[in-house]
Design a protein around this motif. Structure first.
Motif, PDB file in Angstrom:
ATOM      1  N   ALA A 118       2.548   5.130   6.994  1.00 16.47           N
ATOM      2  CA  ALA A 118       2.723   6.219   7.968  1.00 16.47           C
ATOM      3  C   ALA A 118       1.405   6.543   8.662  1.00 16.47           C
ATOM      4  O   ALA A 118       1.368   6.785   9.876  1.00 16.47           O
ATOM      5  CB  ALA A 118       3.281   7.458   7.265  1.00 16.47           C
ATOM      6  N   ALA A 119       0.319   6.536   7.904  1.00 19.89           N
ATOM      7  CA  ALA A 119      -0.997   6.835   8.499  1.00 19.89           C
ATOM      8  C   ALA A 119      -1.377   5.775   9.522  1.00 19.89           C
ATOM      9  O   ALA A 119      -1.859   6.092  10.621  1.00 19.89           O
ATOM     10  CB  ALA A 119      -2.058   6.923   7.399  1.00 19.89           C
ATOM     11  N   ILE A 120      -1.144   4.510   9.176  1.00 20.32           N
ATOM     12  CA  ILE A 120      -1.491   3.414  10.087  1.00 20.32           C
ATOM     13  C   ILE A 120      -0.626   3.477  11.354  1.00 20.32           C
ATOM     14  O   ILE A 120      -1.116   3.264  12.473  1.00 20.32           O
ATOM     15  CB  ILE A 120      -1.315   2.067   9.340  1.00 20.32           C
ATOM     16  N   MET A 121       0.658   3.798  11.208  1.00 29.01           N
ATOM     17  CA  MET A 121       1.526   3.919  12.383  1.00 29.01           C
ATOM     18  C   MET A 121       1.071   5.072  13.281  1.00 29.01           C
ATOM     19  O   MET A 121       1.091   4.980  14.505  1.00 29.01           O
ATOM     20  CB  MET A 121       2.973   4.131  11.939  1.00 29.01           C
ATOM     21  N   ARG A 122       0.645   6.172  12.650  1.00 27.58           N
ATOM     22  CA  ARG A 122       0.179   7.328  13.420  1.00 27.58           C
ATOM     23  C   ARG A 122      -1.100   6.991  14.183  1.00 27.58           C
ATOM     24  O   ARG A 122      -1.248   7.306  15.361  1.00 27.58           O
ATOM     25  CB  ARG A 122      -0.084   8.509  12.488  1.00 27.58           C
ATOM     26  N   ILE A 123      -2.035   6.337  13.506  1.00 28.28           N
ATOM     27  CA  ILE A 123      -3.294   5.952  14.160  1.00 28.28           C
ATOM     28  C   ILE A 123      -2.984   4.978  15.296  1.00 28.28           C
ATOM     29  O   ILE A 123      -3.550   5.066  16.381  1.00 28.28           O
ATOM     30  CB  ILE A 123      -4.260   5.333  13.128  1.00 28.28           C
TER      31      ILE A 123
ATOM     32  N   ASN B 264       2.737   6.328   2.351  1.00 26.28           N
ATOM     33  CA  ASN B 264       1.671   7.181   2.879  1.00 26.28           C
ATOM     34  C   ASN B 264       0.771   6.404   3.820  1.00 26.28           C
ATOM     35  O   ASN B 264       0.475   6.821   4.934  1.00 26.28           O
ATOM     36  CB  ASN B 264       0.760   7.612   1.714  1.00 26.28           C
ATOM     37  N   THR B 265       0.309   5.270   3.317  1.00 25.15           N
ATOM     38  CA  THR B 265      -0.633   4.449   4.076  1.00 25.15           C
ATOM     39  C   THR B 265       0.043   3.882   5.318  1.00 25.15           C
ATOM     40  O   THR B 265      -0.531   3.892   6.412  1.00 25.15           O
ATOM     41  CB  THR B 265      -1.172   3.308   3.189  1.00 25.15           C
TER      42      THR B 265
ATOM     43  N   TYR C 235     -11.357   2.683   7.556  1.00 19.59           N
ATOM     44  CA  TYR C 235     -11.740   3.449   8.746  1.00 19.59           C
ATOM     45  C   TYR C 235     -12.799   4.480   8.453  1.00 19.59           C
ATOM     46  O   TYR C 235     -13.178   5.261   9.299  1.00 19.59           O
ATOM     47  CB  TYR C 235     -10.522   4.186   9.311  1.00 19.59           C
ATOM     48  N   SER C 236     -13.270   4.504   7.214  1.00 21.79           N
ATOM     49  CA  SER C 236     -14.041   5.653   6.752  1.00 21.79           C
ATOM     50  C   SER C 236     -15.259   5.966   7.615  1.00 21.79           C
ATOM     51  O   SER C 236     -15.536   7.112   7.915  1.00 21.79           O
ATOM     52  CB  SER C 236     -14.481   5.403   5.318  1.00 21.79           C
ATOM     53  N   GLU C 237     -15.974   4.935   8.011  1.00 24.05           N
ATOM     54  CA  GLU C 237     -17.282   5.200   8.620  1.00 24.05           C
ATOM     55  C   GLU C 237     -17.225   5.303  10.140  1.00 24.05           C
ATOM     56  O   GLU C 237     -18.228   5.534  10.780  1.00 24.05           O
ATOM     57  CB  GLU C 237     -18.267   4.089   8.234  1.00 24.05           C
TER      58      GLU C 237
ATOM     59  N   VAL D   9      -7.338  -0.729   6.449  1.00 22.35           N
ATOM     60  CA  VAL D   9      -7.450   0.671   6.007  1.00 22.35           C
ATOM     61  C   VAL D   9      -8.898   1.122   5.840  1.00 22.35           C
ATOM     62  O   VAL D   9      -9.142   2.183   5.273  1.00 22.35           O
ATOM     63  CB  VAL D   9      -6.692   0.901   4.687  1.00 22.35           C
TER      64      VAL D   9
ATOM     65  N   TYR E 108      -8.028  13.894  22.739  1.00 22.33           N
ATOM     66  CA  TYR E 108      -8.283  13.967  21.307  1.00 22.33           C
ATOM     67  C   TYR E 108      -7.220  14.770  20.584  1.00 22.33           C
ATOM     68  O   TYR E 108      -6.629  15.686  21.101  1.00 22.33           O
ATOM     69  CB  TYR E 108      -9.676  14.567  21.100  1.00 22.33           C
TER      70      TYR E 108
ATOM     71  N   PHE F 218      -5.239   4.578   1.027  1.00 24.18           N
ATOM     72  CA  PHE F 218      -5.617   5.194   2.301  1.00 24.18           C
ATOM     73  C   PHE F 218      -4.550   6.155   2.809  1.00 24.18           C
ATOM     74  O   PHE F 218      -3.373   5.801   2.890  1.00 24.18           O
ATOM     75  CB  PHE F 218      -5.830   4.085   3.328  1.00 24.18           C
TER      76      PHE F 218
ATOM     77  N   GLU G  56       0.058   8.626  -4.585  1.00 25.53           N
ATOM     78  CA  GLU G  56      -0.618   7.560  -3.835  1.00 25.53           C
ATOM     79  C   GLU G  56      -2.082   7.912  -3.587  1.00 25.53           C
ATOM     80  O   GLU G  56      -2.954   7.038  -3.606  1.00 25.53           O
ATOM     81  CB  GLU G  56       0.130   7.265  -2.526  1.00 25.53           C
TER      82      GLU G  56
ATOM     83  N   MET H 141       0.792  -1.234   0.000  1.00 27.94           N
ATOM     84  CA  MET H 141       0.000   0.000   0.000  1.00 27.94           C
ATOM     85  C   MET H 141       0.822   1.282   0.000  1.00 27.94           C
ATOM     86  O   MET H 141       0.256   2.362  -0.044  1.00 27.94           O
ATOM     87  CB  MET H 141      -0.928   0.012   1.205  1.00 27.94           C
TER      88      MET H 141
END
Lengths: 350, 350
Positions: free
Chosen positions: A216-221, A213-214, A333-335, A331, A350, B151, B145, A210
């Motif tokens: 990094a986003a998953i690690m951040r979350i 970008n993806t 997580y949209s909803e 990935v 938060y 994602f 990406e 993926m």
């Protein structure tokens, strides 16, 4: 029987420090090496020549290996624990009444269990069973890289006494191993366990090709869920702890390399069709992945409290590992962006 | 002349929103695509069919490309800026008096300059020259990406009005692109620039084959210096911003891929014997690295204020890029752990 190493020293004042490392494995050997070289250099420790027992790494001249656990700890006022976590309860029970009442302990053990009633901290186990104070040392520290004297960092978590933390910092620090103290035992210790769940998520992303970008986003979350979970478990946990080596740096190391990431990648490449048990057996010679069991333990805590929606990553990782969701769900997580205001008193997270 | 795209919409109440994207390049095209698809879906925007001008990515049916900058912005009440940063002053000067007084702006431009008197924010440039409020959108978002609908996440930084931030969030968010608002324009915008300095440090570590432990440690130290520097420049900057996509996630993406990391790796592999100018010319077809100039700008701010010792990583990166230190200096922090208490009022940053 757990191998132990004793490292003698006396202070420049009238307090004499004797260190015992209760442990084994690569990290135990590397810890004994770091401590041995420091006690030779620091004026508050005297040196003693002796090397035996621990294989591999060349230890300091003043490191004495002792196969008798009770004998090794009896004179020590600084106890370093670095065994696999499943051995710790047994070791502590054998040491009840055998350690000095003024001893200070530190745990380097990653992977405490998260039981239904909450996390079962190794530092608490040591404190409660032995009646002594216990700090923790965690961080981005792969033993083999530190053994080669490559630059890295660690975090000492302490409960109350800054001067005790500073003594541990001095005992471990070298020019290539930078140790920093933070007053947050639970936060530091939880980082060392929860990161393995995020590493599984990072492995799924790698297995699905993926991109950065993806990932990094998953690690951040994942880091956010580590932080929120820790703060919900212990209100004393501090945000800043997650900026330390034990937090963001250990997470990065674990999500770039590490066995949890590796097996999770293979799991995703096989479309979830080969189980973690099967892949573990094939790839890790029978060792178990901590991430899979930690994900299950965390899931039990979340489901008991109805918090699954607040932790979509933790929840999804567990559901992927047990085959209820496909790896690609990592990935989706949209909803369900989590709304932490649902958790009492947690608006500040938060 | 900067390509622009206009995207019409009207609200379900009586307010009509018309969006204009002032920009070009991959990110400009992808931003227009995201916005175009959202204005079709959201009831507060009506759709209009038209596609022309922007090459490559398939834009939405309702995206109108307009080569006339002044004409494109004149009816818009939502202005999205996504040009190279060096064009922004010229564009803003041409737009003085040409935009609606009730327009809201957002900048997607990474790479503002850090001048001697402090950072020169693009969002401030827009606000001051055009007399309108300006948010920013930053994060781990590699245009290619996102174009492939992988994602990822982004952060909207806003100054005061949460409802304006929410409108931008709704305009950009999709199921695969998650946007979160934080009340911290400067913190979000500074992340987008300072990360490039850390990426150079990460590249040096890669070029020296130092392993994941070391790379994670350097990234963590870099994130700390980004945070402390931003807070010293703007007291309003919040720690939590660095946990957002614009902070830790963009840093991870940039230090895993990215041209700053790549050229810095080559620089270290050549032992610093080939200059950045030479490697840039060879590897990037004449494009310049933002990290090298940002490191120089940051160094000037630090040296003017006597803060070099507080920022060993930022300082060392600059000294390596100009050949005063070898690439291996990036891990030689032993003797100068920063003492932030030296900086007035900054004890809380530690």
């Amino acid at each position: 029987m757990s191998p132990t190493t004793a490292i003698d020293g006396n202070s420049s004042t009238n307090k004499k420090f004797k260190v015992t490392v209760v442990g084994s494995g690569n990290w135990g050997s590397v810890a004994a090496k770091l401590i041995g070289s420091n006690t030779l250099k620091l004026s508050s420790f005297h040196d003693e020549e002796n090397v035996k027992y621990l294989p591999g790494i060349k230890l300091g001249r003043n490191v004495v290996a002792d196969p008798d656990l009770v004998n090794a700890v009896k004179d020590a006022n600084m106890l370093v624990f670095v065994t696999p976590h499943q051995f710790m309860e047994g070791i502590c029970r054998r040491l009840v009444g055998k350690v000095r009442s003024d001893a200070e302990a530190i745990s380097l053990i990653k992977g405490m269990e998260v039981k239904m009633e909450g996390p079962c901290m190794i530092s608490s186990l040591i404190s409660e069973l032995l009646g002594i104070n216990c700090c923790v040392l965690m961080g981005a520290n792969i033993a083999n890289e530190i053994a080669k004297e490559m630059f890295s960092e660690a975090t000492v978590g302490y409960r109350e006494h800054r001067e005790v933390a500073e003594r541990w910092v001095n005992l471990f620090s070298t020019t290539y191993f930078i140790v920093s103290p933070v007053q947050d035992v639970e936060g530091v210790e939880l980082c060392g366990t929860l990161k393995n769940v995020v590493a599984l998520a990072a492995g799924f992303v790698d297995g699905l090709d993926m991109g950065n970008n993806t990932k990094a986003a998953i690690m951040r979350i994942g880091l956010r869920e580590m932080r929120v979970f820790s703060k919900l478990m212990f209100s004393s946990v501090k945000d800043n702890t997650f900026f330390e080596s034990c937090g963001v740096a250990d997470l990065i190391t674990t999500c770039l390399g590490g066995r949890n990431r590796k097996v999770a990648e293979a799991f995703a490449r096989n479309g979830g069709k080969r189980s973690f048990d099967e892949l573990e057996a094939e790839m890790l010679q029978g060792q178990k992945l901590q991430g899979v069991s930690t994900a299950k333990e965390v899931y039990e805590v979340l489901s008991k409290r109805g918090w699954q929606e607040l932790f979509p990553l933790f929840t999804t990782v567990h559901e992927i590992t047990i085959g209820h969701l496909p790896p690609s769900a990592i990935v989706e997580y949209s909803e369900h962006t989590p709304n932490f205001s649902l958790v009492e008193g947690s608006a500040q997270y938060y």
